[in-house]
Scaffold this motif. Structure first.
Motif, PDB file in Angstrom:
ATOM      1  N   GLY A 139       0.820  -1.217   0.000  1.00  0.00           N
ATOM      2  CA  GLY A 139       0.000   0.000   0.000  1.00  0.00           C
ATOM      3  C   GLY A 139       0.848   1.258   0.000  1.00  0.00           C
ATOM      4  O   GLY A 139       0.572   2.226  -0.723  1.00  0.00           O
ATOM      5  N   ALA A 140       1.910   1.259   0.803  1.00  0.00           N
ATOM      6  CA  ALA A 140       2.808   2.421   0.851  1.00  0.00           C
ATOM      7  C   ALA A 140       3.492   2.615  -0.503  1.00  0.00           C
ATOM      8  O   ALA A 140       3.617   3.742  -0.998  1.00  0.00           O
ATOM      9  CB  ALA A 140       3.843   2.229   1.951  1.00  0.00           C
ATOM     10  N   GLN A 141       3.917   1.515  -1.104  1.00  0.00           N
ATOM     11  CA  GLN A 141       4.563   1.584  -2.417  1.00  0.00           C
ATOM     12  C   GLN A 141       3.579   2.102  -3.473  1.00  0.00           C
ATOM     13  O   GLN A 141       3.930   2.949  -4.295  1.00  0.00           O
ATOM     14  CB  GLN A 141       5.080   0.195  -2.799  1.00  0.00           C
ATOM     15  CG  GLN A 141       5.840   0.156  -4.108  1.00  0.00           C
ATOM     16  CD  GLN A 141       6.314  -1.246  -4.445  1.00  0.00           C
ATOM     17  OE1 GLN A 141       5.681  -2.235  -4.085  1.00  0.00           O
ATOM     18  NE2 GLN A 141       7.430  -1.336  -5.158  1.00  0.00           N
ATOM     19  N   GLN A 142       2.351   1.633  -3.447  1.00  0.00           N
ATOM     20  CA  GLN A 142       1.341   2.095  -4.401  1.00  0.00           C
ATOM     21  C   GLN A 142       1.051   3.580  -4.217  1.00  0.00           C
ATOM     22  O   GLN A 142       0.946   4.314  -5.200  1.00  0.00           O
ATOM     23  CB  GLN A 142       0.050   1.288  -4.244  1.00  0.00           C
ATOM     24  CG  GLN A 142       0.133  -0.101  -4.799  1.00  0.00           C
ATOM     25  CD  GLN A 142      -1.128  -0.897  -4.523  1.00  0.00           C
ATOM     26  OE1 GLN A 142      -1.880  -0.609  -3.590  1.00  0.00           O
ATOM     27  NE2 GLN A 142      -1.363  -1.931  -5.315  1.00  0.00           N
ATOM     28  N   ASN A 143       0.905   4.018  -2.980  1.00  0.00           N
ATOM     29  CA  ASN A 143       0.644   5.446  -2.734  1.00  0.00           C
ATOM     30  C   ASN A 143       1.769   6.307  -3.296  1.00  0.00           C
ATOM     31  O   ASN A 143       1.520   7.324  -3.948  1.00  0.00           O
ATOM     32  CB  ASN A 143       0.486   5.724  -1.239  1.00  0.00           C
ATOM     33  CG  ASN A 143      -0.884   5.355  -0.713  1.00  0.00           C
ATOM     34  OD1 ASN A 143      -1.776   4.977  -1.470  1.00  0.00           O
ATOM     35  ND2 ASN A 143      -1.052   5.451   0.580  1.00  0.00           N
ATOM     36  N   TYR A 144       2.994   5.910  -3.048  1.00  0.00           N
ATOM     37  CA  TYR A 144       4.147   6.674  -3.524  1.00  0.00           C
ATOM     38  C   TYR A 144       4.179   6.680  -5.055  1.00  0.00           C
ATOM     39  O   TYR A 144       4.341   7.736  -5.680  1.00  0.00           O
ATOM     40  CB  TYR A 144       5.443   6.075  -2.967  1.00  0.00           C
ATOM     41  CG  TYR A 144       6.669   6.852  -3.374  1.00  0.00           C
ATOM     42  CD1 TYR A 144       7.079   7.962  -2.655  1.00  0.00           C
ATOM     43  CD2 TYR A 144       7.420   6.478  -4.493  1.00  0.00           C
ATOM     44  CE1 TYR A 144       8.195   8.691  -3.021  1.00  0.00           C
ATOM     45  CE2 TYR A 144       8.539   7.198  -4.876  1.00  0.00           C
ATOM     46  CZ  TYR A 144       8.917   8.304  -4.136  1.00  0.00           C
ATOM     47  OH  TYR A 144      10.016   9.025  -4.516  1.00  0.00           O
ATOM     48  N   ALA A 145       4.019   5.503  -5.652  1.00  0.00           N
ATOM     49  CA  ALA A 145       4.078   5.391  -7.112  1.00  0.00           C
ATOM     50  C   ALA A 145       2.965   6.192  -7.779  1.00  0.00           C
ATOM     51  O   ALA A 145       3.189   6.847  -8.804  1.00  0.00           O
ATOM     52  CB  ALA A 145       3.988   3.916  -7.508  1.00  0.00           C
ATOM     53  N   ARG A 146       1.789   6.171  -7.213  1.00  0.00           N
ATOM     54  CA  ARG A 146       0.664   6.912  -7.802  1.00  0.00           C
ATOM     55  C   ARG A 146       0.834   8.415  -7.626  1.00  0.00           C
ATOM     56  O   ARG A 146       0.487   9.194  -8.506  1.00  0.00           O
ATOM     57  CB  ARG A 146      -0.651   6.424  -7.204  1.00  0.00           C
ATOM     58  CG  ARG A 146      -0.990   5.023  -7.683  1.00  0.00           C
ATOM     59  CD  ARG A 146      -2.157   4.425  -6.952  1.00  0.00           C
ATOM     60  NE  ARG A 146      -2.427   3.086  -7.473  1.00  0.00           N
ATOM     61  CZ  ARG A 146      -3.235   2.215  -6.904  1.00  0.00           C
ATOM     62  NH1 ARG A 146      -3.883   2.546  -5.788  1.00  0.00           N
ATOM     63  NH2 ARG A 146      -3.420   1.029  -7.430  1.00  0.00           N
ATOM     64  N   LYS A 147       1.375   8.826  -6.482  1.00  0.00           N
ATOM     65  CA  LYS A 147       1.589  10.246  -6.230  1.00  0.00           C
ATOM     66  C   LYS A 147       2.609  10.827  -7.204  1.00  0.00           C
ATOM     67  O   LYS A 147       2.437  11.940  -7.716  1.00  0.00           O
ATOM     68  CB  LYS A 147       2.069  10.449  -4.788  1.00  0.00           C
ATOM     69  CG  LYS A 147       2.283  11.900  -4.413  1.00  0.00           C
ATOM     70  CD  LYS A 147       2.672  12.031  -2.947  1.00  0.00           C
ATOM     71  CE  LYS A 147       2.871  13.485  -2.567  1.00  0.00           C
ATOM     72  NZ  LYS A 147       3.271  13.616  -1.157  1.00  0.00           N
ATOM     73  N   PHE A 148       3.676  10.082  -7.481  1.00  0.00           N
ATOM     74  CA  PHE A 148       4.745  10.582  -8.341  1.00  0.00           C
ATOM     75  C   PHE A 148       4.716   9.985  -9.745  1.00  0.00           C
ATOM     76  O   PHE A 148       5.667  10.154 -10.500  1.00  0.00           O
ATOM     77  CB  PHE A 148       6.102  10.345  -7.668  1.00  0.00           C
ATOM     78  CG  PHE A 148       6.265  11.130  -6.397  1.00  0.00           C
ATOM     79  CD1 PHE A 148       6.478  12.503  -6.428  1.00  0.00           C
ATOM     80  CD2 PHE A 148       6.141  10.505  -5.159  1.00  0.00           C
ATOM     81  CE1 PHE A 148       6.590  13.229  -5.244  1.00  0.00           C
ATOM     82  CE2 PHE A 148       6.275  11.233  -3.987  1.00  0.00           C
ATOM     83  CZ  PHE A 148       6.500  12.602  -4.030  1.00  0.00           C
ATOM     84  N   ARG A 149       3.643   9.257 -10.052  1.00  0.00           N
ATOM     85  CA  ARG A 149       3.438   8.654 -11.378  1.00  0.00           C
ATOM     86  C   ARG A 149       4.637   7.812 -11.819  1.00  0.00           C
ATOM     87  O   ARG A 149       5.198   7.989 -12.899  1.00  0.00           O
ATOM     88  CB  ARG A 149       3.123   9.731 -12.409  1.00  0.00           C
ATOM     89  CG  ARG A 149       1.844  10.475 -12.080  1.00  0.00           C
ATOM     90  CD  ARG A 149       1.603  11.595 -13.062  1.00  0.00           C
ATOM     91  NE  ARG A 149       0.479  12.391 -12.630  1.00  0.00           N
ATOM     92  CZ  ARG A 149      -0.722  12.367 -13.200  1.00  0.00           C
ATOM     93  NH1 ARG A 149      -0.931  11.615 -14.237  1.00  0.00           N
ATOM     94  NH2 ARG A 149      -1.691  13.113 -12.741  1.00  0.00           N
ATOM     95  N   ILE A 150       5.014   6.918 -10.935  1.00  0.00           N
ATOM     96  CA  ILE A 150       6.129   5.999 -11.194  1.00  0.00           C
ATOM     97  C   ILE A 150       5.553   4.598 -11.354  1.00  0.00           C
ATOM     98  O   ILE A 150       4.830   4.123 -10.477  1.00  0.00           O
ATOM     99  CB  ILE A 150       7.127   6.008 -10.017  1.00  0.00           C
ATOM    100  CG1 ILE A 150       7.686   7.417  -9.806  1.00  0.00           C
ATOM    101  CG2 ILE A 150       8.240   5.000 -10.249  1.00  0.00           C
ATOM    102  CD1 ILE A 150       8.465   7.551  -8.513  1.00  0.00           C
TER     103      ILE A 150
END
Length: 154
Positions: A139-150
């Protein structure tokens, strides 16, 4: 045995209202932690259901109101020896603690989730307090990736 069972039952809070949690923290694309919270609540509800029902049945068996099955006898023996009953461990997070420490740890984990529900996501997460740590990390990885479009699925 009656005293220990009653003590644990008195300390156990009510089950989490997962439907209310879903309303308060709906599943959204930008916030995967909402899903983590509700999934953790479901897992802990399953565990506390087993703990609560086995302790209630032991209290009834002591009074002669229900038959002491081999499963209940194992729970009673474990409690008398200060160990976590196998019946609980089938629904539990991994733990090698003695019974008293396990119950205190369980209560702290339940409080962590209740505080998250009541006050919003914490600024610091108790990572070892999760039932399924991998879901939190994902979940933390998804939040980060979605926030920074990675992209994370390379």
């Amino acid at each position: 045995l009656e005293e220990v069972a009653s003590d644990i039952l008195a300390k156990l809070p009510k089950n989490f209202d997962t439907e209310a949690a879903l309303r308060k923290y709906p599943t959204t694309y930008s916030q995967s932690m909402n899903t983590v919270l509700v999934q953790e609540m479901v897992r802990f509800n399953r565990l506390t259901d087993v703990v609560r029902s086995s302790l209630n049945n032991i209290r009834k068996a002591i009074k002669g109101l229900v038959v002491m099955s081999s499963e209940l006898e194992e729970v009673a023996d474990s409690i008398l020896k200060g160990k976590i009953p196998g019946l609980w461990m089938k629904k539990s997070y991994p733990s090698l603690k003695p019974l008293g420490s396990y119950v205190n740890d369980l209560l702290a984990r339940l409080k962590f989730l209740q505080d998250w529900y009541d006050d919003g996501p914490p600024t610091v997460f108790w990572i070892s307090g999760f039932f399924f740590t991998q879901a939190f990390l994902t979940g933390a990885q998804q939040n980060y990736a979605r926030k920074f479009r990675i992209p994370i699925d390379l």
